[in-house]
Design an enzyme around this catalytic site. Sequence first.
Site, PDB file in Angstrom:
ATOM      1  N   GLU A  23       7.836   0.772  -4.176  1.00 28.81           N
ATOM      2  CA  GLU A  23       6.700   1.516  -3.633  1.00 28.81           C
ATOM      3  C   GLU A  23       7.144   2.946  -3.320  1.00 28.81           C
ATOM      4  O   GLU A  23       8.219   3.153  -2.768  1.00 28.81           O
ATOM      5  CB  GLU A  23       6.191   0.857  -2.344  1.00 28.81           C
ATOM      6  CG  GLU A  23       5.045   1.649  -1.699  1.00 28.81           C
ATOM      7  CD  GLU A  23       4.686   1.186  -0.294  1.00 28.81           C
ATOM      8  OE1 GLU A  23       4.037   0.133  -0.171  1.00 28.81           O
ATOM      9  OE2 GLU A  23       5.054   1.885   0.675  1.00 28.81           O
ATOM     10  N   THR A  54       1.233   4.679  -2.681  1.00 28.94           N
ATOM     11  CA  THR A  54       0.357   4.466  -1.518  1.00 28.94           C
ATOM     12  C   THR A  54      -0.793   5.471  -1.503  1.00 28.94           C
ATOM     13  O   THR A  54      -0.795   6.478  -2.214  1.00 28.94           O
ATOM     14  CB  THR A  54       1.137   4.553  -0.186  1.00 28.94           C
ATOM     15  OG1 THR A  54       1.611   5.888  -0.037  1.00 28.94           O
ATOM     16  CG2 THR A  54       2.293   3.579  -0.153  1.00 28.94           C
ATOM     17  N   TYR A  55      -1.752   5.174  -0.626  1.00 30.94           N
ATOM     18  CA  TYR A  55      -3.007   5.927  -0.538  1.00 30.94           C
ATOM     19  C   TYR A  55      -3.194   6.334   0.908  1.00 30.94           C
ATOM     20  O   TYR A  55      -3.113   5.485   1.810  1.00 30.94           O
ATOM     21  CB  TYR A  55      -4.112   4.973  -0.979  1.00 30.94           C
ATOM     22  CG  TYR A  55      -5.485   5.550  -1.137  1.00 30.94           C
ATOM     23  CD1 TYR A  55      -5.898   6.047  -2.371  1.00 30.94           C
ATOM     24  CD2 TYR A  55      -6.397   5.554  -0.078  1.00 30.94           C
ATOM     25  CE1 TYR A  55      -7.179   6.543  -2.537  1.00 30.94           C
ATOM     26  CE2 TYR A  55      -7.677   6.050  -0.247  1.00 30.94           C
ATOM     27  CZ  TYR A  55      -8.064   6.542  -1.474  1.00 30.94           C
ATOM     28  OH  TYR A  55      -9.329   7.021  -1.623  1.00 30.94           O
ATOM     29  N   HIS A  84      -2.559   2.153  -4.810  1.00 33.92           N
ATOM     30  CA  HIS A  84      -3.136   1.570  -3.602  1.00 33.92           C
ATOM     31  C   HIS A  84      -4.514   2.210  -3.402  1.00 33.92           C
ATOM     32  O   HIS A  84      -4.716   3.383  -3.738  1.00 33.92           O
ATOM     33  CB  HIS A  84      -2.279   1.875  -2.374  1.00 33.92           C
ATOM     34  CG  HIS A  84      -0.908   1.240  -2.408  1.00 33.92           C
ATOM     35  ND1 HIS A  84      -0.220   0.900  -1.265  1.00 33.92           N
ATOM     36  CD2 HIS A  84      -0.104   0.883  -3.434  1.00 33.92           C
ATOM     37  CE1 HIS A  84       0.948   0.366  -1.586  1.00 33.92           C
ATOM     38  NE2 HIS A  84       1.052   0.354  -2.899  1.00 33.92           N
ATOM     39  N   LYS A 170      -9.307 -13.460   0.023  1.00 33.18           N
ATOM     40  CA  LYS A 170      -8.982 -12.400  -0.934  1.00 33.18           C
ATOM     41  C   LYS A 170      -8.748 -13.009  -2.318  1.00 33.18           C
ATOM     42  O   LYS A 170      -9.182 -12.458  -3.333  1.00 33.18           O
ATOM     43  CB  LYS A 170      -7.738 -11.630  -0.480  1.00 33.18           C
ATOM     44  CG  LYS A 170      -7.946 -10.795   0.779  1.00 33.18           C
ATOM     45  CD  LYS A 170      -6.637 -10.098   1.157  1.00 33.18           C
ATOM     46  CE  LYS A 170      -6.759  -9.315   2.442  1.00 33.18           C
ATOM     47  NZ  LYS A 170      -5.535  -8.630   2.837  1.00 33.18           N
ATOM     48  N   GLN A 181       3.515  -7.631   3.795  1.00 31.32           N
ATOM     49  CA  GLN A 181       3.980  -6.699   4.819  1.00 31.32           C
ATOM     50  C   GLN A 181       5.487  -6.906   4.987  1.00 31.32           C
ATOM     51  O   GLN A 181       6.013  -7.983   4.684  1.00 31.32           O
ATOM     52  CB  GLN A 181       3.234  -7.025   6.118  1.00 31.32           C
ATOM     53  CG  GLN A 181       3.550  -6.165   7.303  1.00 31.32           C
ATOM     54  CD  GLN A 181       3.216  -4.712   7.065  1.00 31.32           C
ATOM     55  OE1 GLN A 181       3.966  -4.029   6.357  1.00 31.32           O
ATOM     56  NE2 GLN A 181       2.137  -4.233   7.641  1.00 31.32           N
TER      57      GLN A 181
HETATM   58  P1  FAD Z   1      -7.952  -6.988   5.671  1.00 33.67           P
HETATM   59  O1  FAD Z   1      -7.484  -8.070   4.794  1.00 33.67           O
HETATM   60  O2  FAD Z   1      -9.395  -6.594   5.596  1.00 33.67           O
HETATM   61  O3  FAD Z   1      -7.589  -7.407   7.180  1.00 33.67           O
HETATM   62  C1  FAD Z   1      -7.724  -6.490   8.249  1.00 33.67           C
HETATM   63  C2  FAD Z   1      -8.007  -7.242   9.548  1.00 33.67           C
HETATM   64  O4  FAD Z   1      -9.323  -7.797   9.496  1.00 33.67           O
HETATM   65  C3  FAD Z   1      -7.066  -8.425   9.804  1.00 33.67           C
HETATM   66  O5  FAD Z   1      -6.807  -8.480  11.181  1.00 33.67           O
HETATM   67  C4  FAD Z   1      -7.863  -9.632   9.355  1.00 33.67           C
HETATM   68  O6  FAD Z   1      -7.496 -10.783  10.096  1.00 33.67           O
HETATM   69  C5  FAD Z   1      -9.278  -9.215   9.687  1.00 33.67           C
HETATM   70  N1  FAD Z   1     -10.275  -9.790   8.748  1.00 33.67           N
HETATM   71  C6  FAD Z   1     -10.224  -9.768   7.390  1.00 33.67           C
HETATM   72  N2  FAD Z   1     -11.334 -10.344   6.873  1.00 33.67           N
HETATM   73  C7  FAD Z   1     -12.089 -10.758   7.935  1.00 33.67           C
HETATM   74  C8  FAD Z   1     -13.357 -11.419   8.059  1.00 33.67           C
HETATM   75  N3  FAD Z   1     -14.066 -11.770   6.968  1.00 33.67           N
HETATM   76  N4  FAD Z   1     -13.824 -11.678   9.307  1.00 33.67           N
HETATM   77  C9  FAD Z   1     -13.114 -11.320  10.408  1.00 33.67           C
HETATM   78  N5  FAD Z   1     -11.908 -10.683  10.360  1.00 33.67           N
HETATM   79  C10 FAD Z   1     -11.403 -10.411   9.130  1.00 33.67           C
HETATM   80  N6  FAD Z   1      -2.583   1.429   4.350  1.00 33.67           N
HETATM   81  C11 FAD Z   1      -2.970   2.624   3.827  1.00 33.67           C
HETATM   82  O7  FAD Z   1      -3.736   3.373   4.456  1.00 33.67           O
HETATM   83  N7  FAD Z   1      -2.529   3.037   2.606  1.00 33.67           N
HETATM   84  C12 FAD Z   1      -1.705   2.271   1.853  1.00 33.67           C
HETATM   85  O8  FAD Z   1      -1.329   2.661   0.746  1.00 33.67           O
HETATM   86  C13 FAD Z   1      -1.281   1.005   2.364  1.00 33.67           C
HETATM   87  N8  FAD Z   1      -0.463   0.190   1.648  1.00 33.67           N
HETATM   88  C14 FAD Z   1      -0.143  -1.063   2.136  1.00 33.67           C
HETATM   89  C15 FAD Z   1       0.643  -1.920   1.355  1.00 33.67           C
HETATM   90  C16 FAD Z   1       0.981  -3.186   1.820  1.00 33.67           C
HETATM   91  C17 FAD Z   1       1.812  -4.095   0.948  1.00 33.67           C
HETATM   92  C18 FAD Z   1       0.543  -3.610   3.102  1.00 33.67           C
HETATM   93  C19 FAD Z   1       0.927  -4.955   3.619  1.00 33.67           C
HETATM   94  C20 FAD Z   1      -0.225  -2.761   3.886  1.00 33.67           C
HETATM   95  C21 FAD Z   1      -0.582  -1.489   3.418  1.00 33.67           C
HETATM   96  N9  FAD Z   1      -1.380  -0.609   4.160  1.00 33.67           N
HETATM   97  C22 FAD Z   1      -1.762   0.616   3.653  1.00 33.67           C
HETATM   98  C23 FAD Z   1      -1.778  -0.979   5.526  1.00 33.67           C
HETATM   99  C24 FAD Z   1      -3.135  -1.702   5.562  1.00 33.67           C
HETATM  100  O9  FAD Z   1      -4.162  -0.800   5.197  1.00 33.67           O
HETATM  101  C25 FAD Z   1      -3.312  -2.225   6.986  1.00 33.67           C
HETATM  102  O10 FAD Z   1      -2.421  -3.267   7.239  1.00 33.67           O
HETATM  103  C26 FAD Z   1      -4.735  -2.590   7.359  1.00 33.67           C
HETATM  104  O11 FAD Z   1      -4.807  -2.647   8.793  1.00 33.67           O
HETATM  105  C27 FAD Z   1      -5.199  -3.930   6.837  1.00 33.67           C
HETATM  106  O12 FAD Z   1      -5.401  -3.894   5.496  1.00 33.67           O
HETATM  107  P2  FAD Z   1      -5.796  -5.247   4.670  1.00 33.67           P
HETATM  108  O13 FAD Z   1      -6.146  -4.806   3.321  1.00 33.67           O
HETATM  109  O14 FAD Z   1      -4.792  -6.285   4.853  1.00 33.67           O
HETATM  110  O15 FAD Z   1      -7.144  -5.642   5.489  1.00 33.67           O
END
Ligand code: FAD
Length: 297
Positions: A23, A54-55, A84, A170, A181
């Site tokens: 990454e 990343t984004y 991303h 998902k 993570q």
């Molecule tokens: P989600 O899967 O939507 O989850 C977010 C929260 O919402 C969680 O607490 C989950 O439990 C909850 N949730 C999900 N679905 C529901 C539902 N239907 N009902 C109720 N609660 C729900 N961030 C950036 O800005 N740019 C990047 O490039 C970036 N790269 C990343 C790469 C990796 C490998 C990882 C692990 C994280 C990265 N992140 C990045 C951080 C990420 O954006 C954050 O961790 C963010 O807070 C959650 O993203 P997610 O896509 O997992 O969200």
Amino acid sequence: IVCGETMKINEIARNKKVTFSYEIFPPKPNSPVLSVYESLDKLSAQRPDFISVTYGAGGSLVSNKTLVLSSYIQDRYNIPSMAHLTCINSSKQYILAVLEQLKANGVYNVLALRGDKTPDITPAGDFNYASELIEFIKNNSPEICISAACYPEGHIDGGFEKDIQVMKDKYSCGAEHFISQLFFDNSHFYRLMDRAAQLNINANIEAGIMPVLNKNQIERMVSMCGCSFPEKFRKMVERYQDDKSALLQAGINFATEQITDLLSNDVKGIHLYTMNRPEVSEKINENVRYLVDYLNA
Ligand code: FAD
């Protein structure tokens, strides 16, 4: 440029026993762009299976850098890239435009994320969760291979069991591949693999590995992702924290050990958070490359 099917991450993963990927992040505003290109020259020479970019949480300028770098990696080095993409601050229309731009540039791999909520930006309201973005991409650009994030210790606002169900959502919405993570205790990752298998999440899950570079970074990691530190890790940091080079070397050794153990336990992929530091990933690559090649032989 080779694009389409041959560059898709799920295909690459299917054809290999284990993948080893990197990454990078686009340069921050005001930082010299040249350095990321210099870094990429060195990172690409280490032949990762793909490089993800990343984004930023904010606006189009940053997303444009993600696009430019993702397409540059493929054009210049013939290494597949993954862009991303976060959705919390974007409209559906904007996401559609980004997807079109990515495809026009031969980028067919997207890590679909919600993104972190930031106090200074009001969410656009079209997407609340990553699963909604995944479904949207699947419906509008089925030719894109969708990856998603997963959390060995649960998301900071969620919790392990809740986030395993979110991972299943998902997957059901169209994610074909996962990247985790960061974590420092492999047992968290093994528990995630086991639960995912029980829930019939039939997708490759790559372990996200972050080598420790310095003390500030460790503090940032705790506040941003809430990961736990095993005793072994804590002792290492305590022991070497007063000497930058010693801590860096210990961090490289720790990441190497972590990866060696993961490979011994049938993990399907390692995703190294390079932090744009090719000299660090180079050492880790040297340490584990033979094992990765041996497993893929
Ligand atoms: P989600 O899967 O939507 O989850 C977010 C929260 O919402 C969680 O607490 C989950 O439990 C909850 N949730 C999900 N679905 C529901 C539902 N239907 N009902 C109720 N609660 C729900 N961030 C950036 O800005 N740019 C990047 O490039 C970036 N790269 C990343 C790469 C990796 C490998 C990882 C692990 C994280 C990265 N992140 C990045 C951080 C990420 O954006 C954050 O961790 C963010 O807070 C959650 O993203 P997610 O896509 O997992 O969200």
